[in-house]
Design an enzyme around this catalytic site. Structure first.
Site, PDB file in Angstrom:
ATOM      1  N   HIS A  21       0.835  -1.207   0.000  1.00 20.98           N
ATOM      2  CA  HIS A  21       0.000   0.000   0.000  1.00 20.98           C
ATOM      3  C   HIS A  21       0.872   1.261   0.000  1.00 20.98           C
ATOM      4  CE1 HIS A  21      -3.073  -2.679   2.195  1.00 20.98           C
ATOM      5  NE2 HIS A  21      -3.628  -2.387   1.021  1.00 20.98           N
ATOM      6  N   ARG A  94      -2.171  -6.067  -7.791  1.00 18.03           N
ATOM      7  CA  ARG A  94      -1.173  -7.092  -7.494  1.00 18.03           C
ATOM      8  C   ARG A  94      -1.266  -8.238  -8.482  1.00 18.03           C
ATOM      9  NH1 ARG A  94      -2.721  -9.428  -2.337  1.00 18.03           N
ATOM     10  NH2 ARG A  94      -4.723  -8.690  -3.011  1.00 18.03           N
ATOM     11  N   SER A 132      -3.125  -7.823   2.909  1.00 10.88           N
ATOM     12  CA  SER A 132      -3.381  -7.581   4.328  1.00 10.88           C
ATOM     13  C   SER A 132      -3.848  -8.854   5.019  1.00 10.88           C
ATOM     14  CB  SER A 132      -4.433  -6.479   4.511  1.00 10.88           C
ATOM     15  OG  SER A 132      -3.941  -5.247   4.068  1.00 10.88           O
TER      16      SER A 132
END
Length: 169
Positions: A21, A94, A132
């Site tokens: 991020h 990603r 995450s």
């Protein structure tokens, strides 16, 4: 009155923020004058950190970057983007599966307001492969996440009773 300043909103749950991020924000600053990192309250995800905790973590991470503002938001993203006077939505990519989801969201946002552009930026290679969710799983098992998250995140996990110093090699 329209501003000539290029402002992007980078929305997300950020539970927790990762170095991927951070990379997207830093790379975004090469394109935009200012980035508003918008912590989403409304999420279909079950979060580890509370809304306020996620906001505080992001403020710590970007405290030394004057061109990054951290804000809370709830409701429709497109309404928030207009409210803050931004002219773009910044999204990180990603994988191919990320692209499919993000493409759908970008087209939906365009349908809601075609004056707001969505810009996709890829994180640097060495921080682009994890999510995450993966970071939380490693943290729950007390694995080393120091190479995956900013230092502030480690402190917040430790506040929740997760000890990373246990596994020293």
């Amino acid at each position: 009155m329209k501003t000539t300043e290029k402002i992007a909103v980078y929305p997300g749950t950020f539970d927790p923020i990762t170095l991927g991020h951070v990379s997207v924000v830093r790379r975004g600053l090469l394109v935009f004058d200012k980035i508003i990192v918008a912590v989403a309250k409304d999420t279909h995800k079950s979060t580890f950190f509370s809304f306020d905790e996620r906001f505080q973590i992001l403020r710590e991470v970007f405290q030394d970057e004057p061109r990054v503002e951290v804000r809370k938001f709830e409701g429709l993203l497109i309404d928030f983007v207009k409210e803050v006077g931004a002219n773009a939505i910044l999204r990180g990519l990603r994988t191919v599966s990320d692209f499919e989801y993000e493409f759908q969201m970008a087209l939906t946002n365009r349908k809601l307001d075609n004056s707001i552009e969505t810009v996709f930026i890829m994180a640097e290679d060495h921080v682009s492969y994890f999510s995450s969710s993966l970071v939380k799983e490693i943290a729950r098992l007390e694995g080393d996440i120091s190479h995956l998250v900013p230092p502030a995140v480690i402190k917040w996990f430790e506040k929740k009773g997760i000890n990373f110093k246990k596994k020293v090699k």
